[in-house]
Write a protein that holds these residues in place. Structure first.
Motif, PDB file in Angstrom:
ATOM      1  N   ALA A   2       0.842  -1.234   0.153  1.00 29.74           N
ATOM      2  CA  ALA A   2       0.059  -0.082   0.041  1.00 29.74           C
ATOM      3  C   ALA A   2       0.851   1.220  -0.001  1.00 29.74           C
ATOM      4  N   THR A   3       0.610   2.240  -0.890  1.00 32.98           N
ATOM      5  CA  THR A   3       1.441   3.563  -1.131  1.00 32.98           C
ATOM      6  C   THR A   3       0.424   4.668  -0.790  1.00 32.98           C
ATOM      7  N   ALA A   4       0.994   5.819  -0.430  1.00 33.53           N
ATOM      8  CA  ALA A   4       0.011   6.997  -0.370  1.00 33.53           C
ATOM      9  C   ALA A   4       1.090   8.073  -0.489  1.00 33.53           C
ATOM     10  N   LYS A  10       4.109   9.790  -8.285  1.00 36.82           N
ATOM     11  CA  LYS A  10       5.392  10.242  -9.019  1.00 36.82           C
ATOM     12  C   LYS A  10       6.532   9.178  -9.291  1.00 36.82           C
ATOM     13  N   PHE A  11       6.513   8.429  -8.116  1.00 38.34           N
ATOM     14  CA  PHE A  11       7.708   7.308  -8.223  1.00 38.34           C
ATOM     15  C   PHE A  11       7.097   6.041  -8.386  1.00 38.34           C
ATOM     16  N   ALA A  12       5.911   5.776  -8.829  1.00 38.68           N
ATOM     17  CA  ALA A  12       5.502   4.487  -8.924  1.00 38.68           C
ATOM     18  C   ALA A  12       6.220   3.719  -9.917  1.00 38.68           C
ATOM     19  N   ARG A  24       5.509 -11.141  -7.168  1.00 36.38           N
ATOM     20  CA  ARG A  24       4.097 -11.350  -6.127  1.00 36.38           C
ATOM     21  C   ARG A  24       3.856  -9.672  -5.500  1.00 36.38           C
ATOM     22  N   VAL A  25       4.957  -8.808  -5.789  1.00 41.19           N
ATOM     23  CA  VAL A  25       4.773  -7.513  -5.067  1.00 41.19           C
ATOM     24  C   VAL A  25       4.175  -6.414  -5.938  1.00 41.19           C
ATOM     25  N   GLU A  26       3.202  -5.933  -5.632  1.00 40.79           N
ATOM     26  CA  GLU A  26       2.423  -4.988  -6.427  1.00 40.79           C
ATOM     27  C   GLU A  26       2.112  -3.670  -5.659  1.00 40.79           C
ATOM     28  N   VAL A  30      -3.387   4.253  -2.328  1.00 41.81           N
ATOM     29  CA  VAL A  30      -4.618   4.739  -1.539  1.00 41.81           C
ATOM     30  C   VAL A  30      -4.720   5.950  -1.552  1.00 41.81           C
ATOM     31  N   ARG A  31      -5.873   6.773  -1.215  1.00 47.70           N
ATOM     32  CA  ARG A  31      -6.118   8.121  -1.162  1.00 47.70           C
ATOM     33  C   ARG A  31      -5.730   8.426   0.557  1.00 47.70           C
ATOM     34  N   GLU A  32      -4.668   9.384   0.277  1.00 47.58           N
ATOM     35  CA  GLU A  32      -3.925   9.964   1.394  1.00 47.58           C
ATOM     36  C   GLU A  32      -4.925  10.390   2.567  1.00 47.58           C
TER      37      GLU A  32
END
Length: 247
Positions: A2-4, A10-12, A24-26, A30-32
């Motif tokens: 999960a990233t916010a 920008k760095f995805a 297996r990592v995606e 999420v909306r901050e």
């Protein structure tokens, strides 16, 4: 994963390239703002959010909110009852102010904010002082005296005038106002850092207070975000005791 935040967008691609070896990592953005509200509601007692469907009690919940006194000590605060509506001030690079109306998912709205935030403090600190990092600027501010740069109400009206107006003499009348005077007292970079930190913090306090008055919840203002984390004790005390701090 999960990233916010801005970096989550920008760095995805960089993250995906670095993690390509592990299929297996995606990334799951999420909306901050939603995450901040959800985090607050997770900490709150279930009965306060209307989500206590188990029939249990709130005694197992740890005290998660507190205020910072002027001497830097912490004072625990009970969760407000009722809890809603509440104002959540998120202080990061910039500042967003949310009004949360209930514990239902997504029941909040961004009512305002300001571009005068942590990024402003760091950018101007690097311009006005020798600090090159947020931590260095905070260390300078801890040893500075903002009144050497700020014009106070007492500087304009005097002690007797302040008494007649019913205003505290140490209230800031003009951020950096003394720097425009011909006979300006000597300020060093520590004083400038302290005045800058107070200016940024005061803007959010004033805005949060105004929106809370509009929503009828002046006693339910929560501050969160990196700008008010454990390292920045000064910004927390500048809030002058009018709001609760969310860990």
């Amino acid at each position: 994963m999960a990233t916010a935040g801005g970096g989550a967008c920008k760095f995805a691609p960089l993250f995906r390239d670095a993690l390509r070896a592990s299929r297996r990592v995606e990334l799951e953005p999420v909306r901050e703002m939603r995450a901040m509200v959800d985090g607050l509601l997770v900490l709150a007692p279930p009965s306060s959010t209307g989500m206590d469907s188990t029939g249990g009690t709130d005694q197992c919940f740890q005290q998660d909110i507190f205020t910072i006194n002027e001497d830097g000590t912490t004072a625990s605060r009970p969760w407000p009852d009722p809890l809603f509506p509440l104002i959540l001030v998120i202080m990061g690079t910039g500042v967003s102010i949310l009004r949360v109306d209930s514990g239902a998912p997504g029941d909040f709205v961004r009512v305002g904010g300001t571009a005068c935030g942590g990024g402003t403090f760091l950018g101007l600190a690097r311009l006005l002082t020798s600090a090159t990092s947020f931590e260095q600027a905070l260390d300078m501010a801890a040893e500075g005296n903002a009144s050497n740069a700020d014009k106070l109400v007492s500087d304009i009206y005097g002690d007797e005038g302040c008494s007649n107006l019913g205003l505290p003499g140490n209230l800031t009348a003009s951020n950096f106002g003394k720097l425009g005077e011909m006979n300006c007292p000597r300020c060093d970079e520590k004083d400038l850092a302290r005045a800058l930190l107070q200016m940024v913090t005061q803007q959010s306090v004033l805005l949060g207070s105004a929106y809370a008055r509009m929503a009828g919840c002046i006693n339910r203002v929560f501050f969160a975000g990196g700008f008010v984390d454990e390292k920045n004790q000064i910004a927390r005390t500048v809030r002058q005791g009018m709001c609760s701090v969310l860990l």
